[in-house]
Scaffold this motif. Structure first.
Motif, PDB file in Angstrom:
ATOM      1  N   ALA A 110     -38.227  60.386  53.772  1.00 57.42           N
ATOM      2  CA  ALA A 110     -39.401  60.859  53.037  1.00 57.42           C
ATOM      3  C   ALA A 110     -39.894  59.788  52.069  1.00 57.42           C
ATOM      4  CB  ALA A 110     -39.064  62.136  52.278  1.00 57.42           C
ATOM      5  N   GLY A 111     -38.962  59.036  51.492  1.00 55.53           N
ATOM      6  CA  GLY A 111     -39.352  57.965  50.589  1.00 55.53           C
ATOM      7  C   GLY A 111     -40.098  56.844  51.288  1.00 55.53           C
ATOM      8  N   GLY A 112     -39.798  56.618  52.575  1.00 59.06           N
ATOM      9  CA  GLY A 112     -40.566  55.653  53.347  1.00 59.06           C
ATOM     10  C   GLY A 112     -42.005  56.103  53.509  1.00 59.06           C
ATOM     11  N   ASN A 113     -42.193  57.407  53.698  1.00 63.39           N
ATOM     12  CA  ASN A 113     -43.538  57.972  53.751  1.00 63.39           C
ATOM     13  C   ASN A 113     -44.275  57.698  52.444  1.00 63.39           C
ATOM     14  OD1 ASN A 113     -45.407  60.289  52.964  1.00 63.39           O
ATOM     15  ND2 ASN A 113     -45.153  60.773  55.132  1.00 63.39           N
ATOM     16  N   LEU A 114     -43.612  57.948  51.312  1.00 60.13           N
ATOM     17  CA  LEU A 114     -44.259  57.742  50.016  1.00 60.13           C
ATOM     18  C   LEU A 114     -44.572  56.271  49.762  1.00 60.13           C
ATOM     19  CD1 LEU A 114     -42.348  60.191  47.657  1.00 60.13           C
ATOM     20  CD2 LEU A 114     -44.730  60.353  48.416  1.00 60.13           C
ATOM     21  N   ALA A 115     -43.658  55.384  50.151  1.00 59.28           N
ATOM     22  CA  ALA A 115     -43.919  53.959  49.972  1.00 59.28           C
ATOM     23  C   ALA A 115     -45.158  53.544  50.759  1.00 59.28           C
ATOM     24  CB  ALA A 115     -42.703  53.143  50.418  1.00 59.28           C
ATOM     25  N   ALA A 116     -45.236  53.975  52.021  1.00 61.25           N
ATOM     26  CA  ALA A 116     -46.399  53.618  52.841  1.00 61.25           C
ATOM     27  C   ALA A 116     -47.674  54.253  52.296  1.00 61.25           C
ATOM     28  CB  ALA A 116     -46.162  54.048  54.287  1.00 61.25           C
ATOM     29  N   GLN A 139     -43.635  45.860  51.760  1.00 62.57           N
ATOM     30  CA  GLN A 139     -43.031  47.188  51.822  1.00 62.57           C
ATOM     31  C   GLN A 139     -41.943  47.189  52.887  1.00 62.57           C
ATOM     32  OE1 GLN A 139     -45.612  50.416  53.031  1.00 62.57           O
ATOM     33  NE2 GLN A 139     -46.803  49.155  54.447  1.00 62.57           N
ATOM     34  N   ILE A 140     -40.855  47.877  52.583  1.00 60.79           N
ATOM     35  CA  ILE A 140     -39.735  48.020  53.510  1.00 60.79           C
ATOM     36  C   ILE A 140     -39.502  49.509  53.695  1.00 60.79           C
ATOM     37  CG2 ILE A 140     -37.280  47.622  53.900  1.00 60.79           C
ATOM     38  CD1 ILE A 140     -39.219  45.303  51.612  1.00 60.79           C
TER      39      ILE A 140
END
Length: 310
Positions: free
Chosen positions: A150-156, A172-173
């Motif tokens: 879910a944090g990858g979603n927020l980063a993107a 971004q990673i």
């Protein structure tokens, strides 16, 4: 054809899966939200590896959002934790952030965004934006946006929303991110019953996130629905092979490349969702974590370590 997980997944990873299941049973998603959070926190604590020597942390708000700051220098990693937008927080990924700080030397800030169902979308997204802007105004540039699941979603989503702002985002990673891919095709079906995360789990957490009423296509909710992939920072998108979300990483990277940007996709063979907690016990996970920290270091230096754009 159903994957042969006995072949794809090595013994070390199976040991990690069994240890996780013992602490966080597969039927946990059927329990109350309070029980899910308590069980998840206990599971994360069981895998917690402590802080490397010299690493400290202090809790402080950025942009009105509770955060945990691991002081460093030269650059700043903003970390968004996973947990389906329902579980997790400053403690769940504490040692992961501490090890990123120890390995890269940069400031690391973990963002304690609001969770569902109490705070449905766009609350977490708004917190991610507010924290990122405040961190950028306070700590060292360049900025690296990093998140898992879910944090990858927020980063993107944050990268998409802040294009054109002078925030100093250098890359971004995204680590086994859920970016809103088609849930009726590809890895969502091939790995629908994968260990650690199933397609049903994905659907369950998605329904909680939008409080039962799915919003119109919106990149702040699902970045893959954006019609414009121009101007995004250099991106590393990492998938676990045995994960219904696996295709989201490669699909997202391909869209950035098609728009003329820099993106690199990696599918980690035989790994499962949540493998960051296995970085000390599973060689494949350890190698992936090294890939992540190497990308953070390279992006902060303005380097692109993957040859051509892909």
């Amino acid at each position: 054809m159903k994957p042969d997980y006995d072949t794809l997944i090595d013994p070390a990873t199976w040991a990690f899966i069994r240890a996780t299941d013992a602490a966080y049973p597969p039927d946990t998603a059927t329990l109350s939200i309070a029980d899910q959070r308590a069980i998840y926190d206990r599971m994360c604590r069981a895998f917690h590896r402590g802080y490397p020597p010299g690493v400290t942390a202090n809790d402080r708000p950025f942009g009105g959002v509770p955060c945990r700051h691991y002081p460093g220098s030269d650059a700043t990693v903003i970390y968004f934790h996973g947990g389906g937008f329902v579980v997790g927080g400053l403690h769940s990924h504490d040692d992961i952030c501490a090890e990123i700080r120890a390995t890269c030397g940069f400031h690391v800030v973990s963002v304690d965004y609001r969770l569902c169902p109490e705070h449905p979308h766009p609350a977490a997204f708004h917190d991610a934006l507010a924290a990122t802007r405040a961190i950028s105004a306070t700590l060292s540039h360049p900025i690296l946006l990093v998140g898992d699941s879910a944090g990858g979603n927020l980063a993107a989503a944050t990268a998409h929303a802040t294009r054109g702002e002078a925030l100093g985002v250098a890359g971004q990673i995204l680590i086994y991110p859920g970016l809103g891919g088609n849930k009726d095709t590809g890895s969502y079906l091939t790995h629908a019953t994968a260990p650690m995360l199933t397609r049903d789990d994905v659907l369950f957490y998605a329904s909680i996130r939008h409080a039962g009423t799915e919003p119109a296509p919106d990149p702040s909710f699902v970045p893959l629905c954006d019609h414009d992939f121009n101007g995004l920072p250099p991106t590393l998108a990492i998938a676990a092979e045995c994960d219904p979300l696996a295709d989201d990483a490669s699909t997202y990277a391909a869209r950035i490349i098609a728009a003329g940007g820099k993106a690199h996709a990696v599918t980690e063979p035989g790994l499962v969702h949540g493998y960051l907690r296995a970085r000390h016990s599973v060689p494949r996970a350890k190698a992936s974590f090294a890939r992540i920290t190497a990308a953070i270091t390279a992006f902060a230096a303005g380097e692109w370590p993957y040859g051509d754009r892909s």
